[in-house]
Design a protein around this motif. Structure first.
Motif, PDB file in Angstrom:
ATOM      1  N   PRO A  61      19.899  73.058  47.683  1.00  0.00           N
ATOM      2  CA  PRO A  61      21.296  72.863  48.097  1.00  0.00           C
ATOM      3  C   PRO A  61      21.506  71.571  48.865  1.00  0.00           C
ATOM      4  CG  PRO A  61      20.574  75.101  48.553  1.00  0.00           C
ATOM      5  CD  PRO A  61      19.356  74.328  48.173  1.00  0.00           C
ATOM      6  N   GLU A  62      20.518  71.153  49.656  1.00  0.00           N
ATOM      7  CA  GLU A  62      20.692  69.937  50.447  1.00  0.00           C
ATOM      8  C   GLU A  62      20.694  68.671  49.595  1.00  0.00           C
ATOM      9  OE1 GLU A  62      16.359  70.943  50.105  1.00  0.00           O
ATOM     10  OE2 GLU A  62      18.230  72.007  50.545  1.00  0.00           O
ATOM     11  N   LEU A  63      20.117  68.720  48.366  1.00  0.00           N
ATOM     12  CA  LEU A  63      20.079  67.563  47.452  1.00  0.00           C
ATOM     13  C   LEU A  63      20.833  67.857  46.152  1.00  0.00           C
ATOM     14  CD1 LEU A  63      16.328  66.521  47.863  1.00  0.00           C
ATOM     15  CD2 LEU A  63      18.334  65.417  48.900  1.00  0.00           C
ATOM     16  N   ARG A  64      21.755  68.770  46.221  1.00  0.00           N
ATOM     17  CA  ARG A  64      22.464  69.159  45.001  1.00  0.00           C
ATOM     18  C   ARG A  64      23.233  68.011  44.387  1.00  0.00           C
ATOM     19  NH1 ARG A  64      26.014  74.376  45.594  1.00  0.00           N
ATOM     20  NH2 ARG A  64      23.874  75.183  45.820  1.00  0.00           N
ATOM     21  N   ASP A  65      23.942  67.241  45.187  1.00  0.00           N
ATOM     22  CA  ASP A  65      24.746  66.135  44.643  1.00  0.00           C
ATOM     23  C   ASP A  65      23.864  65.053  44.032  1.00  0.00           C
ATOM     24  OD1 ASP A  65      26.980  67.485  45.462  1.00  0.00           O
ATOM     25  OD2 ASP A  65      27.135  66.403  47.374  1.00  0.00           O
ATOM     26  N   GLU A  66      22.805  64.672  44.791  1.00  0.00           N
ATOM     27  CA  GLU A  66      21.926  63.612  44.287  1.00  0.00           C
ATOM     28  C   GLU A  66      21.255  64.019  42.961  1.00  0.00           C
ATOM     29  OE1 GLU A  66      22.089  64.728  47.234  1.00  0.00           O
ATOM     30  OE2 GLU A  66      22.493  63.037  48.581  1.00  0.00           O
ATOM     31  N   PHE A  67      20.706  65.217  42.897  1.00  0.00           N
ATOM     32  CA  PHE A  67      20.097  65.696  41.648  1.00  0.00           C
ATOM     33  C   PHE A  67      21.162  65.855  40.554  1.00  0.00           C
ATOM     34  CE2 PHE A  67      16.434  67.494  44.189  1.00  0.00           C
ATOM     35  CZ  PHE A  67      15.474  66.679  43.597  1.00  0.00           C
ATOM     36  N   GLY A  68      22.360  66.189  40.958  1.00  0.00           N
ATOM     37  CA  GLY A  68      23.422  66.416  39.976  1.00  0.00           C
ATOM     38  C   GLY A  68      23.820  65.153  39.248  1.00  0.00           C
ATOM     39  N   TYR A  69      24.136  64.086  39.995  1.00  0.00           N
ATOM     40  CA  TYR A  69      24.576  62.882  39.268  1.00  0.00           C
ATOM     41  C   TYR A  69      23.420  62.185  38.554  1.00  0.00           C
ATOM     42  CZ  TYR A  69      23.489  60.337  43.681  1.00  0.00           C
ATOM     43  OH  TYR A  69      22.890  59.821  44.818  1.00  0.00           O
ATOM     44  N   ASN A  70      22.179  62.338  39.016  1.00  0.00           N
ATOM     45  CA  ASN A  70      21.039  61.812  38.252  1.00  0.00           C
ATOM     46  C   ASN A  70      20.846  62.581  36.942  1.00  0.00           C
ATOM     47  OD1 ASN A  70      19.133  59.617  39.528  1.00  0.00           O
ATOM     48  ND2 ASN A  70      19.928  60.807  41.268  1.00  0.00           N
ATOM     49  N   SER A  71      21.113  63.872  37.034  1.00  0.00           N
ATOM     50  CA  SER A  71      21.025  64.663  35.803  1.00  0.00           C
ATOM     51  C   SER A  71      22.096  64.240  34.799  1.00  0.00           C
ATOM     52  CB  SER A  71      21.175  66.157  36.134  1.00  0.00           C
ATOM     53  OG  SER A  71      21.225  66.929  34.959  1.00  0.00           O
ATOM     54  N   GLU A  72      23.301  64.002  35.277  1.00  0.00           N
ATOM     55  CA  GLU A  72      24.382  63.568  34.387  1.00  0.00           C
ATOM     56  C   GLU A  72      24.067  62.200  33.778  1.00  0.00           C
ATOM     57  OE1 GLU A  72      26.949  65.260  33.346  1.00  0.00           O
ATOM     58  OE2 GLU A  72      26.354  67.014  34.515  1.00  0.00           O
ATOM     59  N   THR A  73      23.501  61.313  34.603  1.00  0.00           N
ATOM     60  CA  THR A  73      23.161  59.976  34.094  1.00  0.00           C
ATOM     61  C   THR A  73      22.121  60.047  32.976  1.00  0.00           C
ATOM     62  OG1 THR A  73      23.638  59.005  36.265  1.00  0.00           O
ATOM     63  CG2 THR A  73      22.296  57.699  34.731  1.00  0.00           C
ATOM     64  N   GLN A  74      21.090  60.851  33.190  1.00  0.00           N
ATOM     65  CA  GLN A  74      20.037  60.973  32.175  1.00  0.00           C
ATOM     66  C   GLN A  74      20.568  61.619  30.893  1.00  0.00           C
ATOM     67  OE1 GLN A  74      17.020  59.637  32.327  1.00  0.00           O
ATOM     68  NE2 GLN A  74      17.587  58.801  34.334  1.00  0.00           N
TER      69      GLN A  74
END
Length: 363
Positions: A198-211
């Motif tokens: 939960p603390e890194l949800r945004d960072e992992f989220g937009y990296n996932s979208e980019t990939q």
């Protein structure tokens, strides 16, 4: 013994003359000898006959009572002679012999035809081998079309270079496919971690979208590169290869033409007797046949080289433009331009997980 003698006596033939009188019996010594022979060997029931006779009866009187092997005979009682009787057996034997002779003649004809074919092939191979060795060691002359030979050499060099382009393009496809698969796996991993962290949800989220976006664009680019590779493969391994096969036939025809030309020249410098003149006439006929074949194939090669050059320019113009626009749009991050490039060249992408196209769809 008495029964045997009586049986033999009963089956003896009694010649009857035209008046119905019995003929003179054989001498006593002869009759005694016959009786002794019967006593030793015994009667032969297969030779038993029924004698018909009498006044006013037919003159032909002996009817065999058992089947007789071999040609049948009948007796003429008037002249006391054996008359052979021909039947169906001899006709059947004659028909069988004729059929076997016809089959043998047919087999012999096929064998002779094959032998002649092998003989011609061996003679042609000998002449061509002799001409090839003479050319290689500089003792024989060869027919050369300088312009056509130069075009053929250019085609072979072009094919080697295009094969190298094809090899590199396939390597790029394999590497890029592996990169796209890695990006897809990385995007899924980022998406999973965004749910568990939960603390890194945004960072992992937009990296996932980019990939995932890179993966989608990579699949689009991969479709364009595959189309490029397929077109180059068709040009190199089908169109150029077909022209090179015709060129090979042309070169073989040129070798045969020079071989028969050299043979005719050699015979023309020899004696001029009747046998030599007949051989010269045959050599001239062969020379003209191979000359026509050589000229026909030379014309075919010239036409194919012309059409191949036009087709090569047309195909490569389209494929190089596609390759440039697709690569530029992908690395510029312009997804819209990349998709428009594929639409411009009528390239349809298969959805992920689609089955492999059937061989009918690939034609």
């Amino acid at each position: 013994m008495t029964d045997s003698i009586m049986s033999k006596a009963a089956t003896m033939e009694i010649p009857i003359n035209s008046n119905g009188d019995t003929g003179t019996l054989p001498e006593d010594d002869s009759l005694e000898q016959d009786l002794q022979q019967v006593m030793v060997s015994g009667p032969n029931l297969n030779e038993t006959s029924i004698v018909s006779g009498g006044y006013g009866g037919t003159a032909e009187g002996i009817i065999p009572t058992s089947s007789i092997k071999g040609p049948a005979v009948r007796y003429n009682a008037e002249f006391n002679k054996r008359i052979p009787v021909t039947g169906l057996g001899s006709n059947m034997h004659h028909s069988s012999s004729s059929s076997s002779m016809t089959a043998e003649q047919t087999t012999r004809g096929v064998a002779v035809e094959k032998l002649e074919t092998v003989k011609k092939w061996g003679l042609n191979t000998y002449k061509c081998t002799k001409q090839m060795i003479s050319e290689r060691f500089g003792r024989g002359s060869r027919t050369v079309d300088l312009e056509l030979e130069a075009q053929i050499e250019v085609l072979r060099d072009t094919k080697r270079k295009y094969e190298n382009v094809l090899r590199l393009a396939r390597a790029l496809t394999n590497h890029f496919y592996n990169m796209v698969q890695t990006q897809h796996a990385l995007g899924d991993t980022f998406a999973e971690l965004s749910q568990k962290s939960p603390e890194l949800r945004d960072e992992f989220g937009y990296n996932s979208e980019t990939q995932k976006l890179l993966c989608k664009n990579g699949e689009t680019l991969l479709g364009a590169i595959n189309f490029f590779v397929s077109s180059i493969n068709t040009l190199v391994n089908k169109t150029m290869e077909d022209t090179l096969m015709t060129i090979k036939m042309y070169e073989n025809a040129r070798l045969e033409f020079d071989a028969y030309r050299a043979d005719l020249e050699e015979l023309s410098m020899g004696p001029r007797d009747a046998v030599a003149m007949a051989r010269i006439d045959t050599a001239q006929q062969q020379y003209h046949v191979h000359k026509e074949k050589y000229e026909r194939l030379r014309s075919d090669v010239t036409i194919k080289l012309k059409f191949l050059e036009e087709n090569k320019v047309k195909v490569m113009h389209k494929q190089l433009l596609l390759f440039h626009n697709a690569i530029s749009a992908y690395f510029a991050g312009n997804q819209q331009q990349l998709e428009e490039t594929l639409k411009q060249f009528n390239i349809k992408l298969r959805p992920p997980g689609a089955d492999k196209p059937s061989w009918l769809e690939e034609q």
